[in-house]
Scaffold this motif. Structure first.
Motif, PDB file in Angstrom:
ATOM      1  N   THR A  67       0.859  -1.184   0.000  1.00 10.49           N
ATOM      2  CA  THR A  67       0.000   0.000   0.000  1.00 10.49           C
ATOM      3  C   THR A  67       0.889   1.225   0.000  1.00 10.49           C
ATOM      4  N   LEU A  68       0.645   2.128  -0.926  1.00  5.32           N
ATOM      5  CA  LEU A  68       1.467   3.322  -1.052  1.00  5.32           C
ATOM      6  C   LEU A  68       0.567   4.480  -1.474  1.00  5.32           C
ATOM      7  N   GLU A  69       0.585   5.547  -0.701  1.00  4.60           N
ATOM      8  CA  GLU A  69      -0.192   6.739  -1.056  1.00  4.60           C
ATOM      9  C   GLU A  69       0.756   7.919  -1.109  1.00  4.60           C
ATOM     10  N   LEU A  70       0.865   8.542  -2.274  1.00  4.24           N
ATOM     11  CA  LEU A  70       1.834   9.609  -2.500  1.00  4.24           C
ATOM     12  C   LEU A  70       1.116  10.903  -2.847  1.00  4.24           C
ATOM     13  N   GLU A  71       1.628  12.011  -2.317  1.00  5.50           N
ATOM     14  CA  GLU A  71       1.121  13.335  -2.654  1.00  5.50           C
ATOM     15  C   GLU A  71       2.214  14.083  -3.407  1.00  5.50           C
ATOM     16  N   PHE A  72       1.871  14.566  -4.606  1.00  8.10           N
ATOM     17  CA  PHE A  72       2.854  15.160  -5.503  1.00  8.10           C
ATOM     18  C   PHE A  72       2.813  16.686  -5.421  1.00  8.10           C
ATOM     19  N   GLN A  73       3.956  17.282  -5.741  1.00  7.86           N
ATOM     20  CA  GLN A  73       4.060  18.736  -5.811  1.00  7.86           C
ATOM     21  C   GLN A  73       4.178  19.157  -7.273  1.00  7.86           C
ATOM     22  N   GLY A  74       4.146  20.449  -7.488  1.00  6.47           N
ATOM     23  CA  GLY A  74       4.369  20.975  -8.821  1.00  6.47           C
ATOM     24  C   GLY A  74       5.847  21.094  -9.113  1.00  6.47           C
ATOM     25  N   GLY A  75       6.192  21.698 -10.232  1.00 10.27           N
ATOM     26  CA  GLY A  75       7.584  21.893 -10.588  1.00 10.27           C
ATOM     27  C   GLY A  75       8.250  20.610 -11.041  1.00 10.27           C
ATOM     28  N   PHE A  76       9.570  20.539 -10.859  1.00 10.99           N
ATOM     29  CA  PHE A  76      10.388  19.422 -11.329  1.00 10.99           C
ATOM     30  C   PHE A  76      10.719  18.526 -10.140  1.00 10.99           C
ATOM     31  N   GLY A  77      10.284  17.264 -10.196  1.00  8.53           N
ATOM     32  CA  GLY A  77      10.561  16.306  -9.148  1.00  8.53           C
ATOM     33  C   GLY A  77      11.386  15.144  -9.663  1.00  8.53           C
ATOM     34  N   ALA A  78      12.367  14.712  -8.864  1.00  6.56           N
ATOM     35  CA  ALA A  78      13.242  13.602  -9.255  1.00  6.56           C
ATOM     36  C   ALA A  78      12.948  12.384  -8.386  1.00  6.56           C
ATOM     37  N   LEU A  79      12.880  11.218  -9.037  1.00 16.68           N
ATOM     38  CA  LEU A  79      12.701   9.944  -8.346  1.00 16.68           C
ATOM     39  C   LEU A  79      14.006   9.170  -8.506  1.00 16.68           C
ATOM     40  N   THR A  80      14.682   8.917  -7.394  1.00 14.06           N
ATOM     41  CA  THR A  80      16.004   8.286  -7.457  1.00 14.06           C
ATOM     42  C   THR A  80      16.038   7.037  -6.585  1.00 14.06           C
ATOM     43  N   GLY A  81      17.116   6.278  -6.691  1.00 14.28           N
ATOM     44  CA  GLY A  81      17.282   5.051  -5.911  1.00 14.28           C
ATOM     45  C   GLY A  81      18.214   4.099  -6.627  1.00 14.28           C
ATOM     46  N   GLU A  82      18.578   3.027  -5.931  1.00 15.07           N
ATOM     47  CA  GLU A  82      19.460   2.029  -6.526  1.00 15.07           C
ATOM     48  C   GLU A  82      18.809   1.372  -7.740  1.00 15.07           C
ATOM     49  N   THR A  83      19.626   0.830  -8.616  1.00 17.43           N
ATOM     50  CA  THR A  83      19.114   0.075  -9.755  1.00 17.43           C
ATOM     51  C   THR A  83      18.292  -1.116  -9.250  1.00 17.43           C
ATOM     52  N   GLY A  84      17.100  -1.282  -9.785  1.00 12.93           N
ATOM     53  CA  GLY A  84      16.239  -2.388  -9.375  1.00 12.93           C
ATOM     54  C   GLY A  84      15.428  -2.111  -8.132  1.00 12.93           C
ATOM     55  N   ALA A  85      15.452  -0.866  -7.644  1.00  6.40           N
ATOM     56  CA  ALA A  85      14.721  -0.547  -6.413  1.00  6.40           C
ATOM     57  C   ALA A  85      13.226  -0.384  -6.653  1.00  6.40           C
ATOM     58  N   GLY A  86      12.849  -0.262  -7.892  1.00  9.63           N
ATOM     59  CA  GLY A  86      11.420  -0.167  -8.190  1.00  9.63           C
ATOM     60  C   GLY A  86      10.959   1.226  -8.565  1.00  9.63           C
ATOM     61  N   LYS A  87      11.910   2.087  -9.003  1.00 17.99           N
ATOM     62  CA  LYS A  87      11.521   3.457  -9.370  1.00 17.99           C
ATOM     63  C   LYS A  87      10.507   3.468 -10.503  1.00 17.99           C
ATOM     64  N   SER A  88      10.747   2.622 -11.500  1.00 23.85           N
ATOM     65  CA  SER A  88       9.853   2.611 -12.662  1.00 23.85           C
ATOM     66  C   SER A  88       8.503   1.974 -12.351  1.00 23.85           C
ATOM     67  N   ILE A  89       8.404   1.279 -11.204  1.00 24.78           N
ATOM     68  CA  ILE A  89       7.114   0.676 -10.835  1.00 24.78           C
ATOM     69  C   ILE A  89       6.068   1.770 -10.632  1.00 24.78           C
ATOM     70  N   LEU A  90       6.479   2.916 -10.058  1.00 24.00           N
ATOM     71  CA  LEU A  90       5.538   4.026  -9.871  1.00 24.00           C
ATOM     72  C   LEU A  90       5.015   4.516 -11.224  1.00 24.00           C
ATOM     73  N   ILE A  91       5.924   4.584 -12.191  1.00 26.02           N
ATOM     74  CA  ILE A  91       5.521   5.035 -13.527  1.00 26.02           C
ATOM     75  C   ILE A  91       4.606   3.998 -14.174  1.00 26.02           C
ATOM     76  N   ASP A  92       4.940   2.717 -13.988  1.00 22.03           N
ATOM     77  CA  ASP A  92       4.099   1.649 -14.541  1.00 22.03           C
ATOM     78  C   ASP A  92       2.701   1.685 -13.934  1.00 22.03           C
ATOM     79  N   ALA A  93       2.629   1.936 -12.611  1.00 23.82           N
ATOM     80  CA  ALA A  93       1.319   2.011 -11.952  1.00 23.82           C
ATOM     81  C   ALA A  93       0.510   3.186 -12.488  1.00 23.82           C
ATOM     82  N   LEU A  94       1.158   4.319 -12.642  1.00 24.51           N
ATOM     83  CA  LEU A  94       0.468   5.487 -13.190  1.00 24.51           C
ATOM     84  C   LEU A  94       0.020   5.221 -14.626  1.00 24.51           C
ATOM     85  N   SER A  95       0.881   4.548 -15.399  1.00 24.98           N
ATOM     86  CA  SER A  95       0.512   4.214 -16.782  1.00 24.98           C
ATOM     87  C   SER A  95      -0.729   3.337 -16.822  1.00 24.98           C
ATOM     88  N   LEU A  96      -0.838   2.417 -15.857  1.00 29.13           N
ATOM     89  CA  LEU A  96      -2.020   1.552 -15.783  1.00 29.13           C
ATOM     90  C   LEU A  96      -3.271   2.381 -15.541  1.00 29.13           C
TER      91      LEU A  96
END
Length: 552
Positions: free
Chosen positions: A15-44
């Motif tokens: 379960t993950l609930e995120l609140e976003f801001q405006g402007g330019f936001g960076a999503l970082t982390g180790e390779t394989g940490a699941g950064k692109s999973i957030l994008i995949d969920a949004l794409s769904l």
């Protein structure tokens, strides 16, 4: 812009609930940490294909809810109102539920919707540039679509494609007519006979039902009359008629009701029955008088019904389908009559070709203007992205006969260094050059659009050093007017962001789950330092990270 994202049981997210801001936001982390999973969920949530494999192991379904602003008078607000999805408040909730079997359900503002509608709404909400977007730029169709999208020519391109198809249908019809004129004549003569036969029948569904009812009545007229006469005789006219028997009962009861009032209720019931029987007898008498035994009319109806049934069997359709059959055969006959007239067919073909060429020339004009502007802007960006002296140009290569997409092919051409000739992008750009050129094209094309949220998923692969810092500045500049989210491994890009999240994996109850941390102050310095220094973070890398954030 994107306000909130709720994810449940998606891949490695519980379960993950995120609140976003405006402007330019960076999503970082180790390779394989699941950064692109957030994008995949949004794409769904925005209408991408559902897959049961996205459901977290051991769970029945995954759910993603994305909340966007729907500012009054915006393209999104107009679309929601036009499609009956408007909600109280300036908000748009995009929800997608996927079960473990791969079946999915979609909702907009709580109302069930189709996947096509979800995607249509998504076009007003966000653009997602995937990590393989640069490679797609090597394809001619992707180059054409990017140019048309940048220039706002998508609808006109669709009209051109439809006009092309209409022209090709008429051209093919003319060619078929020329190749098979004799067969067309035979088919036309047969259709003329069939259409005439159906027109003479003049079938009408309502009249058909009325004729069937009248036929049934006339067929059984003798039985109906006998039944009516027998009923009248039994009720009112015979020696032992029911009404006469009731009258004999009523006389004594009426005389004695004054003696015992308890007789009043049964007396009233019998009198009521007497009245109803008398009315029934009168109704049957009138029915008997109206009943018509007309052999001539019966024969006429039988002939009519037989004609309908004969044609139904002949064409293997139900009687009710005869009008639709007539319409279909008439349309085919009209088409064949047209093909039988070469001059008329050629005239129609010529008109369709002119319609296509008129629209296609308008498309060419729009592409020419947009190509010049985009070529200049990307060339200017290349100078900043360590490609000094390089040039970018969009060539429109004429097609003699045109195609469904217009009168030209679109080809991206590039000269990576001063003095080199322009050549197709697919043939000359190295991996690093392609990444830089592709990112420049995407950023510049996005600036011209109206979509409020732009998402870049590791599109800076193959870029480093000072170029990465310039890329970060480009994204930061884009964030002044849009909401920009970027999944990145580059500290120079992340340091330019207005805000930053770290995505990591953790083990809870023997399960690997994704965790998101909002980075501020020292936490952000530590993350930038990790990105700079790798496994071991030193004071030197922390100072470097602090410098990067300070310069940003």
């Amino acid at each position: 812009m994107l306000r909130r994202l709720l994810i449940r049981d998606f891949v490695i997210v519980d379960t993950l609930e995120l609140e976003f801001q405006g402007g330019f936001g960076a999503l970082t982390g180790e390779t394989g940490a699941g950064k692109s999973i957030l994008i995949d969920a949004l794409s769904l949530a925005l209408g991408e294909r559902a897959d049961g494999a996205a459901v977290r192991t051991g769970r029945e379904r995954a759910e993603v809810v994305a909340e966007f602003d729907a500012e009054p008078e915006s393209a999104l607000a107009r679309w929601l109102a036009d499609n009956d999805f408007a909600a109280e408040g300036a908000v748009c909730l995009m929800r997608r539920v996927v079960d473990a079997g791969g079946r999915s359900r979609a909702y907009i503002n709580g109302t069930p919707t189709t996947l096509a509608q979800l995607k249509a709404a998504a076009e007003c909400l966000a653009d997602i540039h995937g990590q393989h977007a640069h490679q797609s730029l090597l394809r001619g169709d992707a180059q054409r679509q990017l140019l048309d999208g940048h220039a706002g020519l998508g609808r006109l391109a669709g009209e051109v494609a439809e006009a092309w198809r209409a022209w090709q249908r008429l051209r093919e019809a003319r060619e078929r007519a020329e190749q098979d004129a004799e067969a067309g004549t035979r088919e036309r003569e047969l259709l003329e006979w069939q259409v005439k036969e159906l027109e003479n029948l003049a079938f009408d569904s309502q009249q058909w039902q009325e004729d069937n009812q009248e036929h049934s009545r006339l067929t059984h007229a003798a039985s109906l009359m006998a039944a009516a006469e027998g009923a009248v005789e039994a009720l009112d006219e015979g020696e032992m008629a029911a009404t006469s028997l009731i009258d004999r009962v009523l006389g004594p009861l009426r005389e004695l009701v004054d003696v015992d009032a308890a007789l009043g209720e049964p007396l009233e019931l019998i009198e009521g029955a007497r009245i109803q029987l008398s009315e029934a007898a009168h109704a049957l008498s009138r029915y008997r008088q109206r009943l018509d035994m007309d052999p001539a009319r019966l024969a006429e109806l039988e002939e009519r019904l037989q004609a309908v049934m004969t044609l139904s069997r002949k064409h293997r359709v139900s009687s009710e389908e005869l009008p639709e059959l007539l319409e279909r055969l008439s349309a085919r006959l009209a088409e064949l009559r047209l093909t039988a007239d070469p001059a008329a067919l050629a005239e129609h073909e010529s008109a369709a070709r002119q319609a296509f060429e008129t629209l296609a020339r308008r498309l060419t004009q729009g592409r020419t203007t947009a190509a010049a502007t985009l070529s200049r802007q990307v060339t200017e960006a290349m100078q900043e992205l360590a490609m000094a002296g390089g040039r970018f140009e969009i060539a429109l290569l004429s097609l003699a006969q045109g195609a469904s997409y217009g009168l030209e092919n679109v080809e991206f051409q590039v000269s990576a260094n001063a003095g080199q000739p322009l050549r197709p992008l697919a043939k000359v750009a190295s991996g690093g050059e392609l990444s830089r050129i592709g990112l420049a094209i995407q950023v510049i094309a996005s600036q011209a659009g109206e979509v409020p949220t732009l998402i870049f998923d590791e599109v800076d692969v193959g870029i480093g050093g000072g170029v990465a810092e310039i890329v970060g500045r480009l994204l930061k500049q884009l964030g002044l007017s849009r909401q920009v989210l970027c999944v990145t491994h580059l500290p120079q890009v992340a340091a330019q962001a207005d805000w930053q999240w770290s995505i990591a994996k953790e083990t809870r109850n023997d399960q690997t789950l994704s965790r998101v941390t909002v980075l501020e102050g020292q936490g952000r310095i530590e993350e930038i330092a990790r990105m700079l220094g790798g496994v071991k973070v030193t004071d030197t890398t922390r100072r470097h990270a602090q410098e990067l954030l300070g310069s940003a």
